[in-house]
Scaffold this motif. Structure first.
Motif, PDB file in Angstrom:
ATOM      1  N   MET A   1       0.829  -1.187   0.000  1.00 47.91           N
ATOM      2  CA  MET A   1       0.000   0.000   0.000  1.00 47.91           C
ATOM      3  C   MET A   1       0.881   1.260   0.000  1.00 47.91           C
ATOM      4  SD  MET A   1      -3.177   0.631   2.368  1.00 47.91           S
ATOM      5  CE  MET A   1      -4.241   1.980   2.205  1.00 47.91           C
ATOM      6  N   ILE A   2       1.865   1.331   0.862  1.00 48.79           N
ATOM      7  CA  ILE A   2       2.773   2.474   0.919  1.00 48.79           C
ATOM      8  C   ILE A   2       3.641   2.524  -0.337  1.00 48.79           C
ATOM      9  CG2 ILE A   2       4.736   3.456   2.182  1.00 48.79           C
ATOM     10  CD1 ILE A   2       2.121   3.851   3.617  1.00 48.79           C
ATOM     11  N   ASN A   3       4.032   1.351  -0.857  1.00 52.45           N
ATOM     12  CA  ASN A   3       4.831   1.305  -2.081  1.00 52.45           C
ATOM     13  C   ASN A   3       4.084   1.941  -3.252  1.00 52.45           C
ATOM     14  OD1 ASN A   3       7.415   0.491  -1.838  1.00 52.45           O
ATOM     15  ND2 ASN A   3       7.056  -1.661  -2.348  1.00 52.45           N
ATOM     16  N   GLY A   4       2.805   1.621  -3.370  1.00 54.94           N
ATOM     17  CA  GLY A   4       2.002   2.188  -4.447  1.00 54.94           C
ATOM     18  C   GLY A   4       1.904   3.700  -4.341  1.00 54.94           C
ATOM     19  N   PHE A   5       1.728   4.211  -3.108  1.00 57.22           N
ATOM     20  CA  PHE A   5       1.656   5.648  -2.885  1.00 57.22           C
ATOM     21  C   PHE A   5       2.991   6.305  -3.224  1.00 57.22           C
ATOM     22  CE2 PHE A   5       1.780   9.401  -0.019  1.00 57.22           C
ATOM     23  CZ  PHE A   5       0.745  10.103  -0.617  1.00 57.22           C
ATOM     24  N   LYS A   6       4.095   5.671  -2.823  1.00 52.72           N
ATOM     25  CA  LYS A   6       5.424   6.206  -3.120  1.00 52.72           C
ATOM     26  C   LYS A   6       5.652   6.245  -4.629  1.00 52.72           C
ATOM     27  CE  LYS A   6       9.312   3.898  -2.756  1.00 52.72           C
ATOM     28  NZ  LYS A   6      10.423   3.113  -2.243  1.00 52.72           N
ATOM     29  N   ASN A   7       5.262   5.173  -5.322  1.00 50.99           N
ATOM     30  CA  ASN A   7       5.409   5.150  -6.781  1.00 50.99           C
ATOM     31  C   ASN A   7       4.578   6.238  -7.440  1.00 50.99           C
ATOM     32  OD1 ASN A   7       7.200   3.040  -6.669  1.00 50.99           O
ATOM     33  ND2 ASN A   7       5.632   1.473  -7.001  1.00 50.99           N
ATOM     34  N   PHE A   8       3.380   6.472  -6.906  1.00 50.19           N
ATOM     35  CA  PHE A   8       2.509   7.517  -7.444  1.00 50.19           C
ATOM     36  C   PHE A   8       3.167   8.893  -7.281  1.00 50.19           C
ATOM     37  CE2 PHE A   8      -0.679  10.762  -6.313  1.00 50.19           C
ATOM     38  CZ  PHE A   8      -1.300  10.888  -7.545  1.00 50.19           C
ATOM     39  N   LEU A   9       3.715   9.156  -6.098  1.00 48.54           N
ATOM     40  CA  LEU A   9       4.332  10.461  -5.842  1.00 48.54           C
ATOM     41  C   LEU A   9       5.591  10.682  -6.661  1.00 48.54           C
ATOM     42  CD1 LEU A   9       3.947  10.934  -2.005  1.00 48.54           C
ATOM     43  CD2 LEU A   9       2.675  12.034  -3.822  1.00 48.54           C
ATOM     44  N   LEU A  10       6.320   9.629  -6.915  1.00 48.81           N
ATOM     45  CA  LEU A  10       7.576   9.780  -7.648  1.00 48.81           C
ATOM     46  C   LEU A  10       7.414   9.646  -9.159  1.00 48.81           C
ATOM     47  CD1 LEU A  10       9.986   7.888  -5.245  1.00 48.81           C
ATOM     48  CD2 LEU A  10       9.608  10.346  -5.474  1.00 48.81           C
ATOM     49  N   ARG A  11       6.198   9.419  -9.592  1.00 42.88           N
ATOM     50  CA  ARG A  11       5.938   9.353 -11.025  1.00 42.88           C
ATOM     51  C   ARG A  11       6.223  10.726 -11.627  1.00 42.88           C
ATOM     52  NH1 ARG A  11       0.110   7.660 -12.605  1.00 42.88           N
ATOM     53  NH2 ARG A  11       0.426   6.412 -10.748  1.00 42.88           N
ATOM     54  N   GLY A  12       6.718  10.773 -12.824  1.00 42.64           N
ATOM     55  CA  GLY A  12       7.127  12.022 -13.460  1.00 42.64           C
ATOM     56  C   GLY A  12       6.044  13.076 -13.533  1.00 42.64           C
ATOM     57  N   ASN A  13       4.818  12.693 -13.831  1.00 44.23           N
ATOM     58  CA  ASN A  13       3.747  13.668 -13.991  1.00 44.23           C
ATOM     59  C   ASN A  13       3.453  14.407 -12.693  1.00 44.23           C
ATOM     60  OD1 ASN A  13       3.573  12.792 -16.593  1.00 44.23           O
ATOM     61  ND2 ASN A  13       1.769  11.528 -16.260  1.00 44.23           N
ATOM     62  N   VAL A  14       3.468  13.721 -11.579  1.00 43.70           N
ATOM     63  CA  VAL A  14       3.156  14.348 -10.296  1.00 43.70           C
ATOM     64  C   VAL A  14       4.248  15.338  -9.916  1.00 43.70           C
ATOM     65  CG1 VAL A  14       2.768  13.926  -7.844  1.00 43.70           C
ATOM     66  CG2 VAL A  14       1.786  12.388  -9.524  1.00 43.70           C
ATOM     67  N   VAL A  15       5.489  14.963 -10.103  1.00 41.96           N
ATOM     68  CA  VAL A  15       6.598  15.858  -9.779  1.00 41.96           C
ATOM     69  C   VAL A  15       6.563  17.082 -10.703  1.00 41.96           C
ATOM     70  CG1 VAL A  15       9.113  16.065  -9.697  1.00 41.96           C
ATOM     71  CG2 VAL A  15       7.998  13.993  -8.851  1.00 41.96           C
ATOM     72  N   ASP A  16       6.339  16.868 -11.990  1.00 37.05           N
ATOM     73  CA  ASP A  16       6.242  17.990 -12.934  1.00 37.05           C
ATOM     74  C   ASP A  16       5.112  18.927 -12.552  1.00 37.05           C
ATOM     75  OD1 ASP A  16       8.343  16.932 -14.332  1.00 37.05           O
ATOM     76  OD2 ASP A  16       7.098  16.035 -15.908  1.00 37.05           O
ATOM     77  N   LEU A  17       3.980  18.372 -12.175  1.00 37.63           N
ATOM     78  CA  LEU A  17       2.837  19.184 -11.775  1.00 37.63           C
ATOM     79  C   LEU A  17       3.151  19.987 -10.516  1.00 37.63           C
ATOM     80  CD1 LEU A  17      -0.069  19.988 -12.283  1.00 37.63           C
ATOM     81  CD2 LEU A  17      -0.783  18.014 -10.943  1.00 37.63           C
ATOM     82  N   ALA A  18       3.819  19.370  -9.553  1.00 38.83           N
ATOM     83  CA  ALA A  18       4.181  20.082  -8.322  1.00 38.83           C
ATOM     84  C   ALA A  18       5.123  21.242  -8.626  1.00 38.83           C
ATOM     85  CB  ALA A  18       4.822  19.114  -7.334  1.00 38.83           C
ATOM     86  N   VAL A  19       6.092  21.014  -9.489  1.00 45.58           N
ATOM     87  CA  VAL A  19       7.020  22.083  -9.872  1.00 45.58           C
ATOM     88  C   VAL A  19       6.265  23.195 -10.584  1.00 45.58           C
ATOM     89  CG1 VAL A  19       8.973  22.639 -11.386  1.00 45.58           C
ATOM     90  CG2 VAL A  19       9.049  20.610  -9.940  1.00 45.58           C
ATOM     91  N   ALA A  20       5.346  22.838 -11.457  1.00 42.27           N
ATOM     92  CA  ALA A  20       4.561  23.839 -12.182  1.00 42.27           C
ATOM     93  C   ALA A  20       3.714  24.678 -11.232  1.00 42.27           C
ATOM     94  CB  ALA A  20       3.681  23.159 -13.227  1.00 42.27           C
ATOM     95  N   VAL A  21       3.127  24.059 -10.220  1.00 45.04           N
ATOM     96  CA  VAL A  21       2.307  24.796  -9.252  1.00 45.04           C
ATOM     97  C   VAL A  21       3.164  25.781  -8.465  1.00 45.04           C
ATOM     98  CG1 VAL A  21       0.963  24.550  -7.135  1.00 45.04           C
ATOM     99  CG2 VAL A  21       0.488  23.070  -9.081  1.00 45.04           C
ATOM    100  N   VAL A  22       4.336  25.357  -8.017  1.00 46.78           N
ATOM    101  CA  VAL A  22       5.221  26.238  -7.248  1.00 46.78           C
ATOM    102  C   VAL A  22       5.700  27.403  -8.109  1.00 46.78           C
ATOM    103  CG1 VAL A  22       7.460  26.363  -6.075  1.00 46.78           C
ATOM    104  CG2 VAL A  22       5.924  24.442  -5.637  1.00 46.78           C
ATOM    105  N   ILE A  23       6.122  27.119  -9.322  1.00 47.03           N
ATOM    106  CA  ILE A  23       6.575  28.185 -10.211  1.00 47.03           C
ATOM    107  C   ILE A  23       5.407  29.100 -10.569  1.00 47.03           C
ATOM    108  CG2 ILE A  23       7.436  28.653 -12.545  1.00 47.03           C
ATOM    109  CD1 ILE A  23       9.285  26.250 -12.198  1.00 47.03           C
ATOM    110  N   GLY A  24       4.229  28.520 -10.782  1.00 49.71           N
ATOM    111  CA  GLY A  24       3.050  29.323 -11.075  1.00 49.71           C
ATOM    112  C   GLY A  24       2.701  30.260  -9.942  1.00 49.71           C
ATOM    113  N   ALA A  25       2.817  29.794  -8.702  1.00 50.41           N
ATOM    114  CA  ALA A  25       2.531  30.654  -7.548  1.00 50.41           C
ATOM    115  C   ALA A  25       3.537  31.798  -7.463  1.00 50.41           C
ATOM    116  CB  ALA A  25       2.557  29.829  -6.269  1.00 50.41           C
ATOM    117  N   ALA A  26       4.798  31.506  -7.696  1.00 50.48           N
ATOM    118  CA  ALA A  26       5.818  32.558  -7.671  1.00 50.48           C
ATOM    119  C   ALA A  26       5.602  33.546  -8.809  1.00 50.48           C
ATOM    120  CB  ALA A  26       7.211  31.938  -7.771  1.00 50.48           C
TER     121      ALA A  26
END
Length: 134
Positions: A1-26
């Motif tokens: 269960m935790i492995n699946g969540f970790k894989n989801f968070l480290l997937r490229g799309n999620v990381v790219d989206l997080a970076v986009a949100v932070v840059i968008g806020a700035a």
């Protein structure tokens, strides 16, 4: 269960989206500062009234604060203009310079005007003989 969540968070799309949100806020802070600290005072110097928040309309016992709406509308239009002219237009010009012009692999048949491959010697629709374009 935790492995699946970790894989989801480290997937490229999620990381790219997080970076986009932070840059968008700035970037939002930069654009809002440009609009409120530079454009709005400039418009106030020309038009004479930078703030419409005091404009109200009294109907019976109620009060309609249409000045706040005008402030929000003007702010939105200025932010949209800044984004368009300082981000979208330059990006389009830069990307069009580097974009490759892709040649179409299809062409129109001179007889029936259906779409056929450029290298075809005969139209698949009307069976007319055509000169291949290599």
């Amino acid at each position: 269960m935790i492995n699946g969540f970790k894989n989801f968070l480290l997937r490229g799309n999620v990381v790219d989206l997080a970076v986009a949100v932070v840059i968008g806020a700035a970037f939002t802070a930069i654009v809002n500062s440009f609009v409120s600290d530079i454009l709005t005072p400039f418009i106030a110097a020309i038009g004479g009234r930078p703030d419409f928040s005091a404009l109200t309309l009294r109907i019976g016992g109620g009060e309609i604060k249409y000045g706040l709406f005008l402030n929000a509308l003007i702010s939105f239009l200025m932010v949209a203009a800044v984004i368009y002219f300082l981000v979208v237009r330059p990006y389009e010009k830069i990307s069009s310079r580097f974009a490759r012009q892709e040649e179409s692999v299809m062409r129109d048949c001179p007889e029936c005007l259906s779409e056929i491959p450029r290298a075809a010697a005969r139209c698949s629709q009307c069976t007319a003989q055509v000169t291949p374009v290599l």
